[in-house]
Design a protein around this motif. Structure first.
Motif, PDB file in Angstrom:
ATOM      1  N   MET A   1       0.823  -1.202   0.000  1.00 45.66           N
ATOM      2  CA  MET A   1       0.000   0.000   0.000  1.00 45.66           C
ATOM      3  C   MET A   1       0.864   1.263   0.000  1.00 45.66           C
ATOM      4  SD  MET A   1      -3.110   0.917  -0.206  1.00 45.66           S
ATOM      5  CE  MET A   1      -4.180   2.329   0.042  1.00 45.66           C
ATOM      6  N   ASP A   2       2.043   1.187   0.636  1.00 42.33           N
ATOM      7  CA  ASP A   2       2.929   2.354   0.661  1.00 42.33           C
ATOM      8  C   ASP A   2       3.333   2.754  -0.752  1.00 42.33           C
ATOM      9  OD1 ASP A   2       2.793   2.466   3.384  1.00 42.33           O
ATOM     10  OD2 ASP A   2       4.709   1.450   3.728  1.00 42.33           O
ATOM     11  N   ALA A   3       3.610   1.761  -1.605  1.00 42.37           N
ATOM     12  CA  ALA A   3       3.986   2.064  -2.986  1.00 42.37           C
ATOM     13  C   ALA A   3       2.841   2.740  -3.716  1.00 42.37           C
ATOM     14  CB  ALA A   3       4.409   0.783  -3.703  1.00 42.37           C
ATOM     15  N   THR A   4       1.620   2.293  -3.452  1.00 44.89           N
ATOM     16  CA  THR A   4       0.449   2.917  -4.079  1.00 44.89           C
ATOM     17  C   THR A   4       0.306   4.359  -3.642  1.00 44.89           C
ATOM     18  OG1 THR A   4      -0.716   0.801  -4.238  1.00 44.89           O
ATOM     19  CG2 THR A   4      -2.060   2.801  -4.298  1.00 44.89           C
ATOM     20  N   LEU A   5       0.464   4.613  -2.360  1.00 38.62           N
ATOM     21  CA  LEU A   5       0.333   5.976  -1.849  1.00 38.62           C
ATOM     22  C   LEU A   5       1.439   6.871  -2.396  1.00 38.62           C
ATOM     23  CD1 LEU A   5      -0.694   5.295   1.861  1.00 38.62           C
ATOM     24  CD2 LEU A   5      -2.166   5.899  -0.066  1.00 38.62           C
TER      25      LEU A   5
ATOM     26  N   TYR B   1       2.894   6.471  -5.268  1.00 38.44           N
ATOM     27  CA  TYR B   1       2.539   6.709  -6.672  1.00 38.44           C
ATOM     28  C   TYR B   1       1.481   7.805  -6.776  1.00 38.44           C
ATOM     29  CZ  TYR B   1       1.227   5.760 -11.527  1.00 38.44           C
ATOM     30  OH  TYR B   1       0.967   5.883 -12.876  1.00 38.44           O
ATOM     31  N   ILE B   2       0.439   7.701  -5.960  1.00 37.69           N
ATOM     32  CA  ILE B   2      -0.638   8.690  -6.003  1.00 37.69           C
ATOM     33  C   ILE B   2      -0.132  10.066  -5.602  1.00 37.69           C
ATOM     34  CG2 ILE B   2      -2.795   9.384  -4.875  1.00 37.69           C
ATOM     35  CD1 ILE B   2      -3.204   7.328  -7.055  1.00 37.69           C
ATOM     36  N   ALA B   3       0.757  10.131  -4.629  1.00 35.45           N
ATOM     37  CA  ALA B   3       1.293  11.430  -4.205  1.00 35.45           C
ATOM     38  C   ALA B   3       2.079  12.084  -5.331  1.00 35.45           C
ATOM     39  CB  ALA B   3       2.181  11.250  -2.970  1.00 35.45           C
ATOM     40  N   ASP B   4       2.920  11.307  -6.018  1.00 36.94           N
ATOM     41  CA  ASP B   4       3.698  11.891  -7.107  1.00 36.94           C
ATOM     42  C   ASP B   4       2.815  12.184  -8.317  1.00 36.94           C
ATOM     43  OD1 ASP B   4       6.393  12.705  -7.935  1.00 36.94           O
ATOM     44  OD2 ASP B   4       6.166  11.176  -9.469  1.00 36.94           O
ATOM     45  N   PHE B   5       1.832  11.332  -8.573  1.00 33.32           N
ATOM     46  CA  PHE B   5       0.871  11.591  -9.639  1.00 33.32           C
ATOM     47  C   PHE B   5       0.110  12.886  -9.355  1.00 33.32           C
ATOM     48  CE2 PHE B   5      -3.405  10.137 -11.574  1.00 33.32           C
ATOM     49  CZ  PHE B   5      -3.152  10.819 -12.753  1.00 33.32           C
ATOM     50  N   SER B   6      -0.254  13.113  -8.101  1.00 33.34           N
ATOM     51  CA  SER B   6      -0.941  14.357  -7.726  1.00 33.34           C
ATOM     52  C   SER B   6      -0.065  15.565  -8.014  1.00 33.34           C
ATOM     53  CB  SER B   6      -1.313  14.324  -6.241  1.00 33.34           C
ATOM     54  OG  SER B   6      -2.252  13.302  -5.967  1.00 33.34           O
ATOM     55  N   ALA B   7       1.226  15.451  -7.701  1.00 35.86           N
ATOM     56  CA  ALA B   7       2.145  16.546  -7.999  1.00 35.86           C
ATOM     57  C   ALA B   7       2.232  16.785  -9.506  1.00 35.86           C
ATOM     58  CB  ALA B   7       3.530  16.235  -7.427  1.00 35.86           C
ATOM     59  N   PHE B   8       2.241  15.708 -10.282  1.00 38.23           N
ATOM     60  CA  PHE B   8       2.263  15.829 -11.739  1.00 38.23           C
ATOM     61  C   PHE B   8       1.005  16.542 -12.243  1.00 38.23           C
ATOM     62  CE2 PHE B   8       1.213  14.160 -15.965  1.00 38.23           C
ATOM     63  CZ  PHE B   8       2.385  14.416 -16.662  1.00 38.23           C
ATOM     64  N   LEU B   9      -0.148  16.170 -11.714  1.00 38.35           N
ATOM     65  CA  LEU B   9      -1.404  16.807 -12.104  1.00 38.35           C
ATOM     66  C   LEU B   9      -1.395  18.297 -11.776  1.00 38.35           C
ATOM     67  CD1 LEU B   9      -3.949  14.088 -10.910  1.00 38.35           C
ATOM     68  CD2 LEU B   9      -3.572  14.783 -13.287  1.00 38.35           C
TER      69      LEU B   9
ATOM     70  N   ASP C   1      -5.782   1.697  -9.409  1.00 42.19           N
ATOM     71  CA  ASP C   1      -5.818   1.496 -10.859  1.00 42.19           C
ATOM     72  C   ASP C   1      -4.750   2.278 -11.627  1.00 42.19           C
ATOM     73  OD1 ASP C   1      -7.871  -0.354 -10.660  1.00 42.19           O
ATOM     74  OD2 ASP C   1      -9.434   1.173 -10.790  1.00 42.19           O
ATOM     75  N   PRO C   2      -4.457   3.540 -11.292  1.00 42.15           N
ATOM     76  CA  PRO C   2      -3.383   4.223 -12.026  1.00 42.15           C
ATOM     77  C   PRO C   2      -2.035   3.531 -11.903  1.00 42.15           C
ATOM     78  CG  PRO C   2      -4.748   5.825 -10.881  1.00 42.15           C
ATOM     79  CD  PRO C   2      -5.153   4.472 -10.372  1.00 42.15           C
ATOM     80  N   GLN C   3      -1.686   3.078 -10.704  1.00 39.19           N
ATOM     81  CA  GLN C   3      -0.412   2.380 -10.536  1.00 39.19           C
ATOM     82  C   GLN C   3      -0.416   1.045 -11.267  1.00 39.19           C
ATOM     83  OE1 GLN C   3       0.551   0.864  -6.662  1.00 39.19           O
ATOM     84  NE2 GLN C   3       2.743   1.118  -6.967  1.00 39.19           N
ATOM     85  N   ALA C   4      -1.559   0.372 -11.305  1.00 40.20           N
ATOM     86  CA  ALA C   4      -1.651  -0.893 -12.030  1.00 40.20           C
ATOM     87  C   ALA C   4      -1.418  -0.678 -13.526  1.00 40.20           C
ATOM     88  CB  ALA C   4      -3.014  -1.544 -11.793  1.00 40.20           C
ATOM     89  N   LEU C   5      -1.931   0.432 -14.060  1.00 39.19           N
ATOM     90  CA  LEU C   5      -1.682   0.738 -15.468  1.00 39.19           C
ATOM     91  C   LEU C   5      -0.197   0.988 -15.704  1.00 39.19           C
ATOM     92  CD1 LEU C   5      -2.700   1.314 -18.334  1.00 39.19           C
ATOM     93  CD2 LEU C   5      -3.062   3.701 -17.633  1.00 39.19           C
ATOM     94  N   ALA C   6       0.465   1.682 -14.795  1.00 32.99           N
ATOM     95  CA  ALA C   6       1.904   1.923 -14.931  1.00 32.99           C
ATOM     96  C   ALA C   6       2.689   0.620 -14.875  1.00 32.99           C
ATOM     97  CB  ALA C   6       2.378   2.883 -13.841  1.00 32.99           C
ATOM     98  N   ALA C   7       2.303  -0.282 -13.975  1.00 33.13           N
ATOM     99  CA  ALA C   7       2.995  -1.565 -13.871  1.00 33.13           C
ATOM    100  C   ALA C   7       2.821  -2.386 -15.143  1.00 33.13           C
ATOM    101  CB  ALA C   7       2.478  -2.337 -12.661  1.00 33.13           C
TER     102      ALA C   7
END
Length: 427
Positions: free
Chosen positions: A1-5, A7-15, A411-417
């Motif tokens: 779950m840490d990896a997912t969080l 990913y979402i944190a960095d994706f949020s920064a990208f957005l 789901d976003p991290q799953a697409l990246a994987a």
């Protein structure tokens, strides 16, 4: 779950760094620079080093690639195709307007936004200014605009059906006063550090300023603007960087993030334009491809057309196919359409199954209800232009084309994987 969080944190920064397609391309470029990729100028001659990463920016689009050691003229491509633009509103010429004491911005509808979702939100203006000498400056205002809805007291029937006139009802306010004494372009120029008199053109769009957020039970839901389709752009960027140092495998990995998909892709930086073909041709030329070698490389190539898709809506299940109802958190979608609105075929479905198995990722099939025709993607355009086999995939969403869309954090991290496995297949 840490990896997912993470990913979402960095994706949020990208957005948050990407309120327009031009900002998104610039943010992709910034991250590629940090990862050791080399920017190439289309007007210059290229020397392509082995096992190196490169990229090209064309307006609001970017194509990046990494090639394996020993790549040659018939080395195939593995392409992740996505788009940087999202629906919204674009600033018109002579944009400073108003009436009845209000200052307003003249805007034109861009693409197909879910119009009511843009009401009563703090919006920003973001995009590019171009000066008379051709210099381009990115600019963004932060919270600046609002499209105010008419109060229920003045429209007692509004909850029985809201109808918005695109010209009269979707004009945002940004202040009070006399429009003849205000200058919206001058304000943007000041933010960009240039003189208003030097601005000869601009491409300025709106974006919601509310930051991305996780919420719900266990913070498993993720809401943000522009998930369609920066979720795919970021997944491709993340996968390309992760698999390119050192470059491995028997194919050249490519991220193709086009602009103007929401308008039909017919532009120099859109998927119907020459951008991808131009870059693939130059890569092949640098590897010694001539004549039929280029076609041989294409014959073994694949493209993932990655764009957001629809999860089943719990309040409108009748709008979905009764047997194929993907859910949030169930993994990325394999998008299928009998009329080739998506480019997936049986071979593509098999490739996606192998890819997701390698990545240990679940996936879901999506097909539209026969009474609710689907839209389309860059997939059929790429297949038609290049003859490369294409598979349509993407992250499942609710509220697509809203100012603020909804997905599951997994789901976003799953697409990246899955994209990383696609770039570096084991077999």
């Amino acid at each position: 779950m840490d990896a997912t969080l993470d990913y979402i944190a960095d994706f949020s920064a990208f957005l948050q760094a990407s309120p327009s397609s031009y900002h998104a391309a610039a943010e992709v470029a910034r991250r590629l620079d940090a990862a050791g990729f080399t920017r190439r100028d289309e007007s210059e001659n290229w020397t392509i080093d082995e096992a190196a990463g490169h990229y090209v920016v064309r307006d609001g689009a970017v194509i990046a690639w990494s090639q394996p050691t020993g790549a040659g003229p018939t080395t195939p491509f593995r392409i992740l195709g996505a788009h940087t633009d999202s629906p919204g509103f674009k600033l018109k010429p002579k944009p400073t307007i108003g009436s009845h004491g209000w200052l307003q911005a003249g805007v034109e509808v861009y693409g197909g936004p879910l119009q009511n979702s843009w009401l009563d939100r703090e919006l920003e203006l973001a995009g590019r200014l171009v000066t008379r000498d051709g210099t381009e400056r990115l600019v963004r205002t932060g919270p600046f605009l609002r499209i105010p809805q008419l109060a229920v007291h003045l429209d007692r029937e509004v909850n029985n059906g809201l109808t918005l006139d695109r010209q009269r009802h979707l004009t945002p306010v940004f202040g009070v006063g006399d429009p003849s004494e205000a200058d919206l372009v001058a304000h943007l120029a000041g933010l960009a550090g240039i003189r208003a008199a030097d601005v000869a053109g601009y491409d300025i769009l709106t974006a919601d300023t509310n930051p991305p957020a996780t919420f719900g039970l266990g913070d498993e839901l993720f809401a943000a603007g522009r998930l369609d389709n920066l979720s795919s752009v970021y997944a491709g960027l993340h996968a390309l960087i992760a698999t390119s140092h050192p470059a491995t495998g028997g194919s050249i990995s490519v991220l193709a993030a086009f602009d103007h998909e929401e308008l039909g892709s017919e532009s120099r930086s859109g998927a119907s334009g020459p951008f991808l073909d131009d870059i693939l041709t130059r890569i092949g030329h640098g590897l010694g491809a001539t004549g039929s070698n280029r076609l041989r490389a294409y014959a073994e190539s694949w493209c993932l057309s990655a764009d957001a898709g629809h999860a089943v809506h719990p309040n409108y299940p009748e709008r979905h196919d009764p047997a194929n109802q993907p859910i949030l958190g169930g993994g990325p979608l394999l998008k299928i359409n009998a009329n080739q609105r998506y480019a997936t075929d049986a071979h593509g479905a098999a490739l996606w199954a192998r890819t997701c198995a390698q990545a240990n990722v679940d996936y879901q099939e999506f097909v539209s209800s026969n009474t609710v025709p689907c839209g389309s993607t860059i997939g059929p355009l790429t297949a038609t232009r290049l003859g490369i086999r294409v598979v349509d995939v993407g992250v499942p969403l609710l509220s697509m084309h809203s100012a603020r869309e909804l997905c599951h954090v997994n789901d976003p991290q799953a697409l990246a994987a899955a994209t990383a496995a696609f770039f570096a297949p084991e077999v």
